[in-house]
Structure formats: C-alpha cells, structure tokens
Write a protein that holds these residues in place. Sequence first.
Motif, PDB file in Angstrom:
ATOM      1  N   TYR A  17      -1.592  -5.142   4.190  1.00 50.12           N
ATOM      2  CA  TYR A  17      -1.597  -5.160   2.732  1.00 50.12           C
ATOM      3  C   TYR A  17      -0.797  -4.035   2.099  1.00 50.12           C
ATOM      4  O   TYR A  17      -0.520  -4.065   0.907  1.00 50.12           O
ATOM      5  CB  TYR A  17      -3.034  -5.170   2.194  1.00 50.12           C
ATOM      6  N   TYR A  18      -0.389  -3.049   2.869  1.00 50.47           N
ATOM      7  CA  TYR A  18       0.471  -1.986   2.364  1.00 50.47           C
ATOM      8  C   TYR A  18       1.922  -2.428   2.271  1.00 50.47           C
ATOM      9  O   TYR A  18       2.755  -1.755   1.671  1.00 50.47           O
ATOM     10  CB  TYR A  18       0.375  -0.735   3.255  1.00 50.47           C
ATOM     11  N   ASP A  19       2.240  -3.578   2.865  1.00 50.99           N
ATOM     12  CA  ASP A  19       3.611  -4.098   2.878  1.00 50.99           C
ATOM     13  C   ASP A  19       4.082  -4.378   1.450  1.00 50.99           C
ATOM     14  O   ASP A  19       3.355  -4.985   0.655  1.00 50.99           O
ATOM     15  CB  ASP A  19       3.664  -5.377   3.721  1.00 50.99           C
ATOM     16  N   ASP A  20       5.287  -3.964   1.129  1.00 54.51           N
ATOM     17  CA  ASP A  20       5.847  -4.149  -0.216  1.00 54.51           C
ATOM     18  C   ASP A  20       5.879  -5.608  -0.652  1.00 54.51           C
ATOM     19  O   ASP A  20       5.867  -5.895  -1.848  1.00 54.51           O
ATOM     20  CB  ASP A  20       7.264  -3.575  -0.296  1.00 54.51           C
ATOM     21  N   ARG A  21       5.926  -6.536   0.297  1.00 52.43           N
ATOM     22  CA  ARG A  21       5.991  -7.952  -0.066  1.00 52.43           C
ATOM     23  C   ARG A  21       4.769  -8.394  -0.864  1.00 52.43           C
ATOM     24  O   ARG A  21       4.866  -9.292  -1.695  1.00 52.43           O
ATOM     25  CB  ARG A  21       6.170  -8.829   1.170  1.00 52.43           C
ATOM     26  N   PHE A  22       3.619  -7.774  -0.631  1.00 51.21           N
ATOM     27  CA  PHE A  22       2.437  -8.151  -1.401  1.00 51.21           C
ATOM     28  C   PHE A  22       2.616  -7.821  -2.875  1.00 51.21           C
ATOM     29  O   PHE A  22       2.285  -8.625  -3.736  1.00 51.21           O
ATOM     30  CB  PHE A  22       1.166  -7.493  -0.849  1.00 51.21           C
TER      31      PHE A  22
ATOM     32  N   HIS B 146     -14.503  -9.576   5.609  1.00 53.19           N
ATOM     33  CA  HIS B 146     -13.993  -8.287   6.069  1.00 53.19           C
ATOM     34  C   HIS B 146     -12.493  -8.394   6.330  1.00 53.19           C
ATOM     35  O   HIS B 146     -11.992  -9.489   6.619  1.00 53.19           O
ATOM     36  CB  HIS B 146     -14.682  -7.844   7.365  1.00 53.19           C
ATOM     37  N   ILE B 147     -11.810  -7.261   6.290  1.00 54.32           N
ATOM     38  CA  ILE B 147     -10.370  -7.202   6.552  1.00 54.32           C
ATOM     39  C   ILE B 147     -10.099  -6.019   7.477  1.00 54.32           C
ATOM     40  O   ILE B 147     -10.670  -4.942   7.300  1.00 54.32           O
ATOM     41  CB  ILE B 147      -9.560  -6.998   5.251  1.00 54.32           C
ATOM     42  N   ILE B 148      -9.208  -6.237   8.452  1.00 59.98           N
ATOM     43  CA  ILE B 148      -8.658  -5.123   9.225  1.00 59.98           C
ATOM     44  C   ILE B 148      -7.200  -4.975   8.814  1.00 59.98           C
ATOM     45  O   ILE B 148      -6.385  -5.874   9.023  1.00 59.98           O
ATOM     46  CB  ILE B 148      -8.781  -5.339  10.746  1.00 59.98           C
ATOM     47  N   ASN B 149      -6.881  -3.856   8.202  1.00 62.75           N
ATOM     48  CA  ASN B 149      -5.541  -3.543   7.740  1.00 62.75           C
ATOM     49  C   ASN B 149      -4.842  -2.804   8.890  1.00 62.75           C
ATOM     50  O   ASN B 149      -5.262  -1.721   9.274  1.00 62.75           O
ATOM     51  CB  ASN B 149      -5.644  -2.667   6.490  1.00 62.75           C
ATOM     52  N   VAL B 150      -3.789  -3.383   9.425  1.00 64.69           N
ATOM     53  CA  VAL B 150      -3.193  -2.954  10.689  1.00 64.69           C
ATOM     54  C   VAL B 150      -1.917  -2.132  10.466  1.00 64.69           C
ATOM     55  O   VAL B 150      -0.964  -2.608   9.855  1.00 64.69           O
ATOM     56  CB  VAL B 150      -2.869  -4.181  11.568  1.00 64.69           C
ATOM     57  N   GLY B 151      -1.915  -0.921  10.994  1.00 65.46           N
ATOM     58  CA  GLY B 151      -0.732  -0.070  10.931  1.00 65.46           C
ATOM     59  C   GLY B 151       0.243  -0.390  12.051  1.00 65.46           C
ATOM     60  O   GLY B 151      -0.148  -0.874  13.110  1.00 65.46           O
TER      61      GLY B 151
ATOM     62  N   SER C 176       0.184   3.382   9.296  1.00 66.32           N
ATOM     63  CA  SER C 176      -1.235   3.522   9.608  1.00 66.32           C
ATOM     64  C   SER C 176      -1.922   4.345   8.523  1.00 66.32           C
ATOM     65  O   SER C 176      -3.036   4.024   8.099  1.00 66.32           O
ATOM     66  CB  SER C 176      -1.421   4.170  10.986  1.00 66.32           C
ATOM     67  N   ARG C 177      -1.253   5.367   8.040  1.00 68.69           N
ATOM     68  CA  ARG C 177      -1.817   6.178   6.955  1.00 68.69           C
ATOM     69  C   ARG C 177      -1.939   5.358   5.665  1.00 68.69           C
ATOM     70  O   ARG C 177      -2.913   5.496   4.919  1.00 68.69           O
ATOM     71  CB  ARG C 177      -0.969   7.424   6.716  1.00 68.69           C
ATOM     72  N   LEU C 178      -0.948   4.514   5.396  1.00 67.27           N
ATOM     73  CA  LEU C 178      -1.030   3.640   4.220  1.00 67.27           C
ATOM     74  C   LEU C 178      -2.208   2.674   4.343  1.00 67.27           C
ATOM     75  O   LEU C 178      -2.940   2.447   3.379  1.00 67.27           O
ATOM     76  CB  LEU C 178       0.280   2.855   4.048  1.00 67.27           C
ATOM     77  N   ALA C 179      -2.379   2.113   5.543  1.00 67.74           N
ATOM     78  CA  ALA C 179      -3.495   1.190   5.786  1.00 67.74           C
ATOM     79  C   ALA C 179      -4.829   1.895   5.573  1.00 67.74           C
ATOM     80  O   ALA C 179      -5.769   1.341   4.987  1.00 67.74           O
ATOM     81  CB  ALA C 179      -3.403   0.613   7.201  1.00 67.74           C
ATOM     82  N   ILE C 180      -4.917   3.120   6.044  1.00 65.81           N
ATOM     83  CA  ILE C 180      -6.145   3.916   5.899  1.00 65.81           C
ATOM     84  C   ILE C 180      -6.448   4.173   4.435  1.00 65.81           C
ATOM     85  O   ILE C 180      -7.593   4.014   3.983  1.00 65.81           O
ATOM     86  CB  ILE C 180      -6.018   5.235   6.689  1.00 65.81           C
TER      87      ILE C 180
ATOM     88  N   GLN D 148      -5.632   2.463   1.842  1.00 67.75           N
ATOM     89  CA  GLN D 148      -6.142   1.230   1.217  1.00 67.75           C
ATOM     90  C   GLN D 148      -7.565   0.952   1.654  1.00 67.75           C
ATOM     91  O   GLN D 148      -8.421   0.609   0.834  1.00 67.75           O
ATOM     92  CB  GLN D 148      -5.251   0.036   1.577  1.00 67.75           C
ATOM     93  N   ALA D 149      -7.848   1.089   2.929  1.00 75.11           N
ATOM     94  CA  ALA D 149      -9.174   0.761   3.450  1.00 75.11           C
ATOM     95  C   ALA D 149     -10.253   1.648   2.847  1.00 75.11           C
ATOM     96  O   ALA D 149     -11.394   1.203   2.670  1.00 75.11           O
ATOM     97  CB  ALA D 149      -9.185   0.866   4.970  1.00 75.11           C
ATOM     98  N   LYS D 150      -9.912   2.872   2.534  1.00 75.08           N
ATOM     99  CA  LYS D 150     -10.900   3.782   1.947  1.00 75.08           C
ATOM    100  C   LYS D 150     -11.362   3.315   0.569  1.00 75.08           C
ATOM    101  O   LYS D 150     -12.418   3.710   0.094  1.00 75.08           O
ATOM    102  CB  LYS D 150     -10.338   5.200   1.867  1.00 75.08           C
ATOM    103  N   LYS D 151     -10.594   2.444  -0.068  1.00 72.60           N
ATOM    104  CA  LYS D 151     -10.940   1.947  -1.400  1.00 72.60           C
ATOM    105  C   LYS D 151     -11.945   0.794  -1.359  1.00 72.60           C
ATOM    106  O   LYS D 151     -12.520   0.457  -2.392  1.00 72.60           O
ATOM    107  CB  LYS D 151      -9.684   1.475  -2.131  1.00 72.60           C
TER     108      LYS D 151
END
Length: 165
Positions: free
Chosen positions: A12-17, A39-44, A50-54, A56-59
């Motif tokens: 979900y951190y991908d700019d295409r979204f 549930h979602i697993i955001n994959v780095g 991976s930091r971008l995924a993290i 987002q996941a913290k939100k």
Amino acid sequence: MYNNIFDSHAHYYDDRFSEEYEGSVDDLIGALLSDSVSHIINVGTSPATSRLAIEQAKKFTRMYTSVGIHPSDSQYLKVDLDTALSDIESLIKDKENKCLAVGEIGLDYHYPDTDKERQMKYFVAQMELARELNIPVCIHDRESHADVMDVIRRHPGVRGVLHSF
C-alpha cells in the motif's frame, strides 16, 4: 462488519495506490478494514519500503508488516548484504513494527539482466534469518522454480507462503 478476507500480501506504500485511487491511501485502507478485509500484511521489498510499510501499519490496528529484500531490489541496494540484513533484522525485532514475516524474498529470473548469484545470496541469507528468528517467510518465485524449491528444501524448518509462482 468485515468479512473473513485476509490480505496476506499488499504494497500500500506503492505510489500507484495514490495515483489510481481517488482519495488518500489511508482512506482506502481504512475503508477496506472496516468493510471487507479483516487483516492486511503490508510487505516491504527493501529496507526503505519496509519502513514505509511499517509506518502505514502503525496507523491501523489490523494491519501488519513483512519486511525483507525482494530479489529485484537486491540488485539495486547501495549497501552490502551484511548491512542490509542487519537493517532488516533490526526492523523485525522491534515489536512496535508489527512484523509477522521476512519478505518479500525469493528469486526472479524474468529479466535478462538478472544477477542470479546476488539474488541467491540475499534469498539464502534471509531464509537463514527467518530460521534463526523462527518467523515465517513470504517468497516471490518468478521463473525460478527449481532454484526456489532447492533453497526451500535446504531450510526445512522455515515456513511461509509462496506467490508469483
């Protein structure tokens, strides 16, 4: 109420979204988690993503992460394997990062300029890290089935999922 759909592999951190979805990516994730996805697993795919995924996941309460180095990304990292692996390990060990797996790791032989040897080194090192930490993996296998299966067989205690095979 959400359904029993578990999105086990998202970026979900991908700019295409943000380019393809009207509204913010956070709004999209929030809508998915409130309506259809449990549930979602955001994959780095690198230490940076991976930091971008993290972040987002913290939100989101029901969003988690998987951190690792994708085979294609391994070819473009500007740090050596030990440094990259240490970075990934520290992200995994930080419980606030909500990390459930090592990934996205694996092999991708699709492109002609593929550095198969480098990809293999990163894949094996991350499989060994997963074994040491007793954490699952998320394996990417594109046009590399025999080599991926060989690595999996050499790591019998490692569990996880395969995709793109």
